[in-house]
Write an enzyme that holds these catalytic residues in place. Structure first.
Site, PDB file in Angstrom:
ATOM      1  N   HIS A   1       0.475  -1.355   0.123  1.00  0.00           N
ATOM      2  CA  HIS A   1       0.047   0.257   0.048  1.00  0.00           C
ATOM      3  C   HIS A   1       0.677   0.877   0.088  1.00  0.00           C
ATOM      4  O   HIS A   1       0.641   2.335  -0.481  1.00  0.00           O
ATOM      5  CB  HIS A   1      -0.880  -0.010   0.896  1.00  0.00           C
ATOM      6  CG  HIS A   1      -2.060   1.183   1.218  1.00  0.00           C
ATOM      7  ND1 HIS A   1      -2.046   2.304   1.832  1.00  0.00           N
ATOM      8  CD2 HIS A   1      -3.140   1.162   0.658  1.00  0.00           C
ATOM      9  CE1 HIS A   1      -3.421   2.485   1.188  1.00  0.00           C
ATOM     10  NE2 HIS A   1      -4.087   2.203   0.728  1.00  0.00           N
ATOM     11  N   CYS A   2       1.632   0.623   0.630  1.00  0.00           N
ATOM     12  CA  CYS A   2       2.452   2.412   0.797  1.00  0.00           C
ATOM     13  C   CYS A   2       3.125   2.577  -0.858  1.00  0.00           C
ATOM     14  O   CYS A   2       3.356   4.082  -0.962  1.00  0.00           O
ATOM     15  CB  CYS A   2       3.825   1.919   2.076  1.00  0.00           C
ATOM     16  SG  CYS A   2       3.392   1.977   3.253  1.00  0.00           S
ATOM     17  N   LEU A   3       3.115   1.848  -1.598  1.00  0.00           N
ATOM     18  CA  LEU A   3       4.181   1.898  -2.864  1.00  0.00           C
ATOM     19  C   LEU A   3       3.464   2.448  -3.783  1.00  0.00           C
ATOM     20  O   LEU A   3       4.099   2.787  -4.681  1.00  0.00           O
ATOM     21  CB  LEU A   3       4.720   0.372  -3.213  1.00  0.00           C
ATOM     22  CG  LEU A   3       6.035   0.428  -2.283  1.00  0.00           C
ATOM     23  CD1 LEU A   3       6.204  -1.026  -2.850  1.00  0.00           C
ATOM     24  CD2 LEU A   3       7.320   0.937  -2.676  1.00  0.00           C
TER      25      LEU A   3
END
Length: 369
Positions: free
Chosen positions: A355-357
């Site tokens: 999700h962070c990416l």
């Protein structure tokens, strides 16, 4: 700190941020290139990342930024190989990936990418169907090096793809918020109230910005983040909306684990919360993976860091039996979507995962929606 411009209040009263499970136009990604982000492991990251790109491209178009124009053919070849390994249609999935030169300081597109709001179907006021918000980015409280390239990513993408961009004027990362699309937003005190972001703003001020720019009426606060999270407690490692009335949160069962009291406190807060209409939420839980340690450091491994794509949920996996428990729960919570595991034991050494990416570009509303 300048107040919210009156023209922004008037315009954005007709807009709201869609939930992540709403249809996507595309997914924004930035090819990893910062050696300092994965020290001692960087060579392992591009193949894992290529596999993640291939997995997303099976379900929705990918818009992939690279830091060097000479990389484009090499990156395309790596993604094509990953698509073939997955057994997917080479032409269809490869054609869904638009690779282009747009330099970044790092690969965390969730936090420096654009956040979109859509015009409400019930509002007939003039304005574009969709607006991108370009929040300020300061490298999670100036923790790392230069962030000048990351800070202008939304403007650059708007120029390339032709969407309208507005600057709210305060620091906010995409991983720090999660919405249900009906008027509620989840966030954390440890991140949004941290003086390393917006020291001149009070809790009430920040809530005003969230209400104005995201189109929400109900701001829900959790407490602290998990151990190892350098973002000061992003919500996408803790709790996520999976439906307008349902939140899934991670839970640690070992009382000796450092995350146990933090996650119990957040669970108690979630159970006491009410939605934008005053109703309690349905609260689901998924386990935390066993602690992931590298070079003596606890890493922020969490199954909550999943990405909801068109027709799929990409979930971090950590070579643990808990992977299957988390996948089974997410399959039940997202009927009709395929849960796809992304190997994240090495990926999370960069202090983030799927999700962070990634950052979704929701489909704009149509005349009939």
């Amino acid at each position: 700190m300048n107040p919210i411009p009156p023209e922004h209040r008037r315009l954005l009263a007709a807009y709201r941020m869609p939930p992540e499970w709403a249809p996507h136009l595309a997914c924004y990604l930035a090819w990893p290139h910062n050696l300092d982000t994965w020290p001692g492991k960087f060579d392992l990251i591009p193949p894992i990342y290529a596999d993640m790109v291939a997995a997303i491209a099976r379900f929705e178009p990918v818009r992939l930024m690279v830091n060097n124009e000479t990389q484009i053919d090499e990156v395309r070849a790596m993604i094509r190989d990953a698509i073939r390994r997955r057994g997917d249609s080479d032409d269809a999935a490869t054609g869904a990936v638009d690779i282009f030169y747009l330099p970044t300081n790092d690969a965390w597109a969730r936090d420096h990418g654009p956040i979109f709001v859509n015009r409400l179907a019930t509002d007939s006021a003039a304005g574009p169907n969709q607006i991108a918000l370009d929040w300020r980015f300061n490298s999670w409280g100036r923790k790392y090096g230069a962030f000048d390239l990351d800070d202008v990513v939304p403007q650059k993408l708007g120029g390339r793809y032709g969407f309208d961009v507005i600057e709210p004027g305060i620091v906010l990362e995409g991983g720090s918020i999660d919405v249900n699309g009906a008027g509620s937003v989840l966030t954390t005190e440890s991140c949004l109230l941290n003086p390393n972001r917006n020291p001149a703003l009070s809790r009430a001020d920040i809530e005003d910005y969230l209400r104005t720019y995201l189109g929400v009426s109900n701001v829900l606060w959790l407490g602290d983040g998990i151990a190892g999270d350098d973002t000061d407690g992003h919500i996408d490692d803790l709790a996520r909306f999976v439906a307008r009335d349902t939140i899934v949160t991670v839970l640690e069962d070992d009382p000796a684990d450092v995350n146990y009291p933090v996650l119990r406190d957040n669970l108690n807060r979630l159970r006491a919360m009410r939605d934008q209409d005053g109703r309690p939420f349905k609260i689901e839980t998924i386990p935390m993976p066993p602690a992931v340690i590298y070079d003596g450091a606890r890493l922020p491994a969490s199954y909550a860091n999943f990405y909801i794509a068109n027709g799929a949920v990409l979930m971090p996996r950590f070579m643990s039996p808990q992977d299957n428990v988390a996948a089974s729960t997410l399959s039940r919570l997202f009927p009709g979507r395929r849960v796809v595991g992304v190997p994240s034991t090495d990926l999370v050494w960069g202090l983030g995962s799927v999700h962070c990416l990634s950052q979704q570009h929701p489909a704009p509303p149509t005349a009939s929606s």
